[in-house]
Design an enzyme around this catalytic site. Structure first.
Site, mmCIF file in Angstrom:
data_model
loop_
_atom_site.group_PDB
_atom_site.id
_atom_site.type_symbol
_atom_site.label_atom_id
_atom_site.label_comp_id
_atom_site.label_asym_id
_atom_site.label_seq_id
_atom_site.Cartn_x
_atom_site.Cartn_y
_atom_site.Cartn_z
ATOM 1 N N LYS A 31 -6.400 -5.908 -17.773
ATOM 2 C CA LYS A 31 -7.473 -5.756 -18.889
ATOM 3 C C LYS A 31 -8.074 -6.926 -19.177
ATOM 4 O O LYS A 31 -7.964 -7.796 -19.419
ATOM 5 C CB LYS A 31 -6.661 -5.025 -20.058
ATOM 6 C CG LYS A 31 -8.090 -4.486 -20.776
ATOM 7 C CD LYS A 31 -7.649 -3.822 -22.336
ATOM 8 C CE LYS A 31 -7.057 -4.976 -23.064
ATOM 9 N NZ LYS A 31 -7.841 -4.738 -24.117
ATOM 10 N N ASP A 58 -12.179 -3.311 -20.023
ATOM 11 C CA ASP A 58 -12.765 -2.765 -21.788
ATOM 12 C C ASP A 58 -13.457 -3.695 -22.133
ATOM 13 O O ASP A 58 -13.799 -4.318 -22.839
ATOM 14 C CB ASP A 58 -10.929 -3.397 -22.301
ATOM 15 C CG ASP A 58 -10.931 -2.728 -23.144
ATOM 16 O OD1 ASP A 58 -11.703 -1.365 -24.157
ATOM 17 O OD2 ASP A 58 -10.427 -2.891 -24.153
ATOM 18 N N LYS A 60 -16.306 -1.102 -24.209
ATOM 19 C CA LYS A 60 -16.426 -0.622 -25.405
ATOM 20 C C LYS A 60 -17.631 -0.115 -25.510
ATOM 21 O O LYS A 60 -18.008 -0.500 -26.857
ATOM 22 C CB LYS A 60 -15.703 -1.397 -26.387
ATOM 23 C CG LYS A 60 -14.011 -1.069 -26.823
ATOM 24 C CD LYS A 60 -13.379 -1.595 -28.122
ATOM 25 C CE LYS A 60 -12.249 -1.337 -27.785
ATOM 26 N NZ LYS A 60 -11.253 -2.188 -26.878
ATOM 27 N N ASP A 63 -23.672 2.391 -27.950
ATOM 28 C CA ASP A 63 -25.400 2.422 -28.494
ATOM 29 C C ASP A 63 -26.410 3.180 -27.985
ATOM 30 O O ASP A 63 -25.431 4.541 -27.393
ATOM 31 C CB ASP A 63 -26.022 1.020 -26.865
ATOM 32 C CG ASP A 63 -27.439 0.355 -27.247
ATOM 33 O OD1 ASP A 63 -27.965 0.913 -28.675
ATOM 34 O OD2 ASP A 63 -26.527 -1.204 -27.864
ATOM 35 N N THR A 115 -7.716 1.962 -33.212
ATOM 36 C CA THR A 115 -6.743 1.979 -34.351
ATOM 37 C C THR A 115 -6.315 0.647 -35.740
ATOM 38 O O THR A 115 -6.041 0.712 -36.663
ATOM 39 C CB THR A 115 -5.411 2.218 -33.789
ATOM 40 O OG1 THR A 115 -5.811 0.400 -32.657
ATOM 41 C CG2 THR A 115 -5.500 2.320 -32.950
ATOM 42 N N ARG A 207 1.072 -9.302 -25.871
ATOM 43 C CA ARG A 207 2.513 -9.706 -26.290
ATOM 44 C C ARG A 207 3.348 -9.780 -26.275
ATOM 45 O O ARG A 207 4.353 -11.215 -25.583
ATOM 46 C CB ARG A 207 2.131 -10.151 -27.973
ATOM 47 C CG ARG A 207 0.658 -11.189 -28.050
ATOM 48 C CD ARG A 207 0.292 -10.991 -29.629
ATOM 49 N NE ARG A 207 0.019 -9.636 -29.597
ATOM 50 C CZ ARG A 207 -0.626 -8.841 -31.170
ATOM 51 N NH1 ARG A 207 -0.446 -9.457 -32.080
ATOM 52 N NH2 ARG A 207 -1.226 -7.590 -31.121
HETATM 53 O O1 C5P Z 1 -0.513 -8.022 -27.384
HETATM 54 P P1 C5P Z 1 -0.442 -6.469 -27.582
HETATM 55 O O2 C5P Z 1 0.513 -5.669 -26.832
HETATM 56 O O3 C5P Z 1 -0.316 -5.699 -28.899
HETATM 57 O O4 C5P Z 1 -2.208 -6.293 -26.723
HETATM 58 C C1 C5P Z 1 -2.876 -4.720 -27.202
HETATM 59 C C2 C5P Z 1 -4.026 -5.503 -26.716
HETATM 60 O O5 C5P Z 1 -4.464 -3.427 -26.736
HETATM 61 C C3 C5P Z 1 -5.016 -5.780 -26.643
HETATM 62 O O6 C5P Z 1 -5.618 -6.864 -25.979
HETATM 63 C C4 C5P Z 1 -5.174 -5.142 -27.916
HETATM 64 O O7 C5P Z 1 -6.635 -6.116 -28.218
HETATM 65 C C5 C5P Z 1 -5.653 -3.847 -26.778
HETATM 66 N N1 C5P Z 1 -6.291 -2.929 -28.005
HETATM 67 C C6 C5P Z 1 -5.250 -2.015 -29.339
HETATM 68 N N2 C5P Z 1 -5.076 -1.249 -29.298
HETATM 69 C C7 C5P Z 1 -6.788 -0.556 -29.326
HETATM 70 C C8 C5P Z 1 -7.197 -0.948 -28.701
HETATM 71 C C9 C5P Z 1 -7.152 -2.046 -27.844
HETATM 72 O O8 C5P Z 1 -4.557 -2.930 -29.037
HETATM 73 N N3 C5P Z 1 -6.596 0.732 -30.394
#
Ligand code: C5P
Length: 229
Positions: A31, A58, A60, A63, A115, A207
């Site tokens: 991503k 991604d 997003k 507009d 979220t 992570r």
């Molecule tokens: O490290 P982690 O597993 O939390 O990463 C989740 C990824 O998904 C990050 O790139 C975060 O910005 C993205 N994301 C999220 N919640 C959302 C949309 C995107 O955690 N609702």
């Protein structure tokens, strides 16, 4: 193998991004989000394509219809697998964006509700008279009615959205955590195997893989857990 796990390149430079891709050669779907795209531009997409990786771009988009349609026409040339926009841009913007992608294989999916927003924000800041789950359901319905291919949602919404939108609607879930990893700032998490079992097509897991002491081992452990469903 079908890639159901997408790993986010949550870094701020081209150099860090390619170091992460090289560190995890088994990952087939990456991503690219706003931070990296603003810093590195389309070069990173070319690099990933050159390595035969699949790409979730991604960005997003949010507009007016004419502008999101233009952004989608520009993004079409990248031939990414998944591209995002906000459902709150409305049905005219979503339809225009989808039309601009034409017969491109890129799937356009919408963010139903960020979220980072909670029920209190929805009610008191945005003055939306629906609870979070109801609003996410409504926006997913609008997304589908506007011709988009799917939505990004919390794993806790997957089962109800799968039921509402059917099998052909692509559902992508962040907020996924194996039992052996830290939740970090993700609040309502679910394990990878649970989220797939609930009906998710793709999981975005960052992570727990990228910050693990052994990222390759963490990646493999997740693959094994999913394969065991
Ligand atoms: O490290 P982690 O597993 O939390 O990463 C989740 C990824 O998904 C990050 O790139 C975060 O910005 C993205 N994301 C999220 N919640 C959302 C949309 C995107 O955690 N609702």
């Amino acid at each position: 193998m079908f890639d159901s796990v997408i790993v986010p390149l949550d870094v701020s430079s081209y150099g860090e991004a390619i170091a992460l891709v090289d560190r995890l050669p088994e990952v087939g779907f990456w991503k690219v989000g706003l931070e990296l795209f603003v810093a590195a531009g389309p070069e990173i997409l070319k690099y990933l394509k050159g390595k035969q990786k699949r790409i979730f771009l991604d960005l997003k988009f949010h507009d007016i219809p004419n502008t999101v349609a233009g952004a989608c026409r520009s993004a079409r040339d990248y031939e990414v697998d998944l591209l995002t926009m906000h459902a709150v841009a409305g049905s005219r913007a979503m339809s225009a964006a989808k039309e601009a992608l034409g017969d491109s294989p890129t799937k356009l999916i919408a963010i139903t509700v960020l979220t980072s927003l909670n029920s209190d924000d929805l009610a008191n800041e945005l003055k939306i008279p629906l609870d979070l789950a109801g609003f996410a359901q409504h926006m997913a319905g609008l997304t589908q009615a506007s011709g988009l291919d799917g939505a990004v949602c919390s794993p806790h919404e997957v089962a109800s959205l799968r039921q509402k939108c059917g099998q052909d609607f692509t559902l992508v879930c962040p907020g996924v955590r194996p039992t052996w990893s830290q939740a970090g700032d993700q609040q309502r998490v679910m394990t990878p195997a649970q989220a797939i079992a609930e009906g998710a097509n793709y999981l975005v897991i960052g992570r727990p893989i990228t910050q693990a002491t052994d990222p390759v081992a963490a990646w493999q452990k997740i693959q094994t857990e999913i394969a065991a469903i």
